[in-house]
Motif scaffolding. Sequence first.
Motif, short mmCIF file in Angstrom:
data_model
loop_
_atom_site.label_atom_id
_atom_site.label_comp_id
_atom_site.label_asym_id
_atom_site.label_seq_id
_atom_site.Cartn_x
_atom_site.Cartn_y
_atom_site.Cartn_z
N LEU A 149 0.82 -1.20 0.00
CA LEU A 149 0.00 0.00 0.00
C LEU A 149 0.86 1.26 0.00
CD1 LEU A 149 -2.88 1.17 0.15
CD2 LEU A 149 -2.67 1.09 2.66
N THR A 150 1.87 1.30 0.90
CA THR A 150 2.71 2.50 1.01
C THR A 150 3.96 2.43 0.14
OG1 THR A 150 4.06 1.63 2.83
CG2 THR A 150 1.96 2.70 3.41
N GLY A 151 4.29 1.22 -0.34
CA GLY A 151 5.50 1.06 -1.16
C GLY A 151 6.74 0.81 -0.35
N GLU A 152 6.62 0.78 0.98
CA GLU A 152 7.78 0.56 1.83
C GLU A 152 8.35 -0.85 1.60
OE1 GLU A 152 9.08 0.68 6.57
OE2 GLU A 152 6.99 1.00 5.97
N GLY A 153 9.66 -0.94 1.37
CA GLY A 153 10.34 -2.23 1.18
C GLY A 153 10.30 -2.76 -0.24
N ILE A 154 9.46 -2.18 -1.10
CA ILE A 154 9.33 -2.67 -2.48
C ILE A 154 10.63 -2.46 -3.27
CG2 ILE A 154 8.12 -2.40 -4.67
CD1 ILE A 154 6.51 -3.90 -2.53
N PRO A 155 11.27 -1.27 -3.21
CA PRO A 155 12.53 -1.10 -3.95
C PRO A 155 13.61 -2.08 -3.51
CG PRO A 155 11.65 1.02 -3.30
CD PRO A 155 10.83 -0.01 -2.58
N GLU A 156 13.69 -2.35 -2.21
CA GLU A 156 14.69 -3.30 -1.69
C GLU A 156 14.40 -4.72 -2.19
OE1 GLU A 156 14.61 0.26 0.88
OE2 GLU A 156 13.05 -1.08 0.10
N LEU A 157 13.11 -5.08 -2.21
CA LEU A 157 12.73 -6.41 -2.73
C LEU A 157 13.09 -6.54 -4.20
CD1 LEU A 157 11.33 -9.15 -2.61
CD2 LEU A 157 9.13 -7.98 -2.92
N LYS A 158 12.79 -5.49 -4.95
CA LYS A 158 13.10 -5.52 -6.38
C LYS A 158 14.61 -5.63 -6.60
CE LYS A 158 11.55 -3.22 -10.61
NZ LYS A 158 10.75 -2.11 -11.16
N SER A 159 15.39 -4.93 -5.77
CA SER A 159 16.85 -5.01 -5.87
C SER A 159 17.34 -6.42 -5.57
CB SER A 159 17.47 -4.01 -4.89
OG SER A 159 18.87 -4.09 -4.92
N ALA A 160 16.71 -7.09 -4.60
CA ALA A 160 17.10 -8.47 -4.26
C ALA A 160 16.81 -9.41 -5.42
CB ALA A 160 16.35 -8.93 -3.01
N ILE A 161 15.68 -9.19 -6.09
CA ILE A 161 15.34 -10.00 -7.26
C ILE A 161 16.37 -9.79 -8.36
CG2 ILE A 161 13.65 -10.33 -9.12
CD1 ILE A 161 11.46 -9.63 -7.04
N GLU A 162 16.77 -8.54 -8.56
CA GLU A 162 17.79 -8.23 -9.57
C GLU A 162 19.07 -9.00 -9.32
OE1 GLU A 162 18.48 -5.09 -11.69
OE2 GLU A 162 16.60 -4.00 -11.46
N LYS A 163 19.51 -9.05 -8.05
CA LYS A 163 20.76 -9.72 -7.70
C LYS A 163 20.68 -11.23 -7.98
CE LYS A 163 22.19 -6.40 -4.17
NZ LYS A 163 22.38 -6.15 -2.72
N MET A 164 19.47 -11.80 -7.84
CA MET A 164 19.31 -13.24 -8.05
C MET A 164 19.16 -13.60 -9.53
SD MET A 164 16.85 -14.23 -4.83
CE MET A 164 17.36 -15.94 -4.71
N TYR A 165 18.83 -12.59 -10.35
CA TYR A 165 18.56 -12.83 -11.76
C TYR A 165 19.71 -13.55 -12.45
CZ TYR A 165 16.79 -11.76 -16.49
OH TYR A 165 16.32 -11.86 -17.76
N ASP A 166 20.94 -13.08 -12.18
CA ASP A 166 22.11 -13.62 -12.90
C ASP A 166 22.54 -14.99 -12.39
OD1 ASP A 166 22.29 -11.40 -14.54
OD2 ASP A 166 23.47 -10.29 -13.06
N ASP A 167 21.95 -15.45 -11.28
CA ASP A 167 22.36 -16.75 -10.72
C ASP A 167 21.71 -17.93 -11.43
OD1 ASP A 167 23.91 -15.45 -8.89
OD2 ASP A 167 22.41 -15.51 -7.28
N PHE A 168 20.70 -17.65 -12.25
CA PHE A 168 19.96 -18.75 -12.85
C PHE A 168 20.59 -19.18 -14.17
CE2 PHE A 168 16.92 -16.87 -9.98
CZ PHE A 168 16.38 -18.00 -9.38
N ALA A 169 20.74 -20.48 -14.32
CA ALA A 169 21.29 -21.03 -15.57
C ALA A 169 20.27 -20.86 -16.68
CB ALA A 169 21.63 -22.51 -15.40
N ALA A 170 20.77 -20.55 -17.87
CA ALA A 170 19.87 -20.38 -19.01
C ALA A 170 19.20 -21.70 -19.33
CB ALA A 170 20.66 -19.88 -20.22
N ARG A 171 17.95 -21.64 -19.74
CA ARG A 171 17.25 -22.86 -20.15
C ARG A 171 17.76 -23.30 -21.52
NH1 ARG A 171 11.72 -23.30 -17.40
NH2 ARG A 171 11.74 -21.66 -15.83
N ASP A 172 17.45 -24.53 -21.87
CA ASP A 172 17.98 -25.13 -23.10
C ASP A 172 17.24 -24.59 -24.32
OD1 ASP A 172 19.14 -26.67 -25.01
OD2 ASP A 172 18.72 -28.59 -24.07
N LYS A 173 17.87 -23.62 -25.00
CA LYS A 173 17.26 -23.05 -26.20
C LYS A 173 17.38 -23.99 -27.40
CE LYS A 173 18.42 -18.35 -24.70
NZ LYS A 173 19.22 -17.15 -24.98
#
Length: 630
Positions: A149-173
């Motif tokens: 509702l207030t947006g508190e903690g949302i930027p930090e959560l989004k930043s945490a998701i960003e950091k985890m993005y590069d840890d995932f192995a690419a799927r088999d194209k």
Amino acid sequence: MIIGTAGHVDHGKTELTKALTGVDTDRFREEKDRGISIDIGFAPLRLSGGRIAGLIDVPGHEKFIHNMLAGVGGIDLVLMVIDAAEGVMPQTREHLDILELLQIKKGIVVITKKDLVDDEWLEMVVEEVADSLQGTFLAGAPVHLVSSLTGEGIPELKSAIEKMYDDFAARDKDAPLRIPLDRSFIISGFGTVVTGTLLSGTISTGDIVEILPPGKEYRVRGIQVFGESVEKAFAGQRVAVNLAGLEKKEVQRGSVLATPGYFHLTRFLDARLKLLPSASRPLVNMAPVHFYLGTAKLVARLLLLGCDELEPGKEGLVQCRLDKPLVASRGDLFIIRSYSPMVTIGGGIVLDERPSRHKRFKKEVLETLQELNKEDPLTFILQKMKTTGGVTLQELSRQTKLGAESLRPLLQKAMERKKIALMGDLYVTSEILGNWVKKVLDGVDSYHKEKPLSPGIPKAHLGGLLPRQITSRAFDSLLEHLKEKELIRVEGELISRFNFSPRPTTTQEQKLDQIKAIFQQEGINSVNLREMGARLSLPVEEMEALLDYLVYQGAIVKIAEDYYLDRKIYEKCLETLKDYFRSHQTITLAQYRDLIKGSRRFAQALLEHFDGHKYTRRIGDERVSWKMPL
């Protein structure tokens, strides 16, 4: 990356999705009226650098677990959403069980509605959540306290998701295309559109794809990834695909959009099943259960292959007998819920998607499934190769659903371990190669025994002894393999054992001398095979073997099927022809007959023999010199 929400009803999953993406995923009037999600919703989570993660919002109400299951099958990261005011609730635990059974590896715990509680209460909830997650994949996971509702903690959560993005192995194209479909709808002027998470492979505008069921092919008219039109989409993306000619009634949630020819509908699955410790009672043989795989939901009866009943917390091998066909592949994960009441009681992994119908307690079945139960993909590949004999890389890709680029290093490793071999264009197991080698050597040995005067078995004859699926390239490679090991000798189209040479007996030597004498005596008036046999009172088979030996030795020349000629006389006939062409451009059959002073029929056989060796070429009723030997 595909992100999914999970958690109890009314814990704020949809509001969290909206706070992260700006998209309200509740699209039905009933959802807005009741204030709860009924079906899965989708939104793009835009990250830095132009990257986009797909976010799937799932319903939390126990009545809509089947819809939740349709959404979480293809996710990489889960946001476990817990209301700060209520803490851990029944669907929190059920969703967590489902995520564990589906082997989701990574997650973030998101405690929502922090603005509604004080700090002391919030601290207590965080402790309760940590205790509840002990022993699960979320133990030690990052915890974020937010207010949608207030947006508190949302930027930090989004930043945490960003950091985890590069840890995932690419799927088999490179693997075959596979999209379990979760929605279908009609857009005026465009036709039917289907949506789903692209699990493997790629899809491009203009591609021909297959939908199972119904098992029909369609052309891709257009593709969108989160509302943006693209020419090509890749594994790991949420896609909407417009298909030419598809009627909405032909497709349903649970259908799969795929590369044609790679996937099949099945009503039997061999699997390893785990029953949750929380299951209220043991699972008995052939008990009906609600069965969920990908986006498909159906009823299955579970044949317990190695036990009388499966106790809570235990694992066992089962054959799933489905009430309607679906698409599955080895390694797919599934969930089962009790038939009544509908509660999640377990899940498992597919070991074989196209098994035969089994009986219980069969030792060989259990041993095979125990082998397939090993997570090493090489074990699965070897099992497939054992049942099919030699296979090409493309065929193996179809059988294993692995792309060629994924298969090659695995096959190379297997060859280094001497588990398989590459024969031409076919990969074969060492056992199958051994069988082929035995068939070839036994065939050569038998031929030598039956025809000891023959220099070798004709290649075409030998090839007929091998299985039909062996290609000419594989056969040539097999012969080269045996040749390098000095087990056989290859001379033109004849195959023999490496140290073999025809050795006539004393009696045969006498007959051979008689035959040579007759040919020399008859001269140009050649004697055919049957006439020679009649003169020497020999059966046709024995006569043919003796003549073949003389041909091999070079004493006589085979002119045609029934005609042979003494070597010296043959060379004289050839020299006569060469002399004639030194002063003439063409020759007729009658002219050549007169030159050699033989019969018309024999002169014709000789000229056709020369045509076959390209010494001469026939033009109408005449012949000209072509590639005449010097």
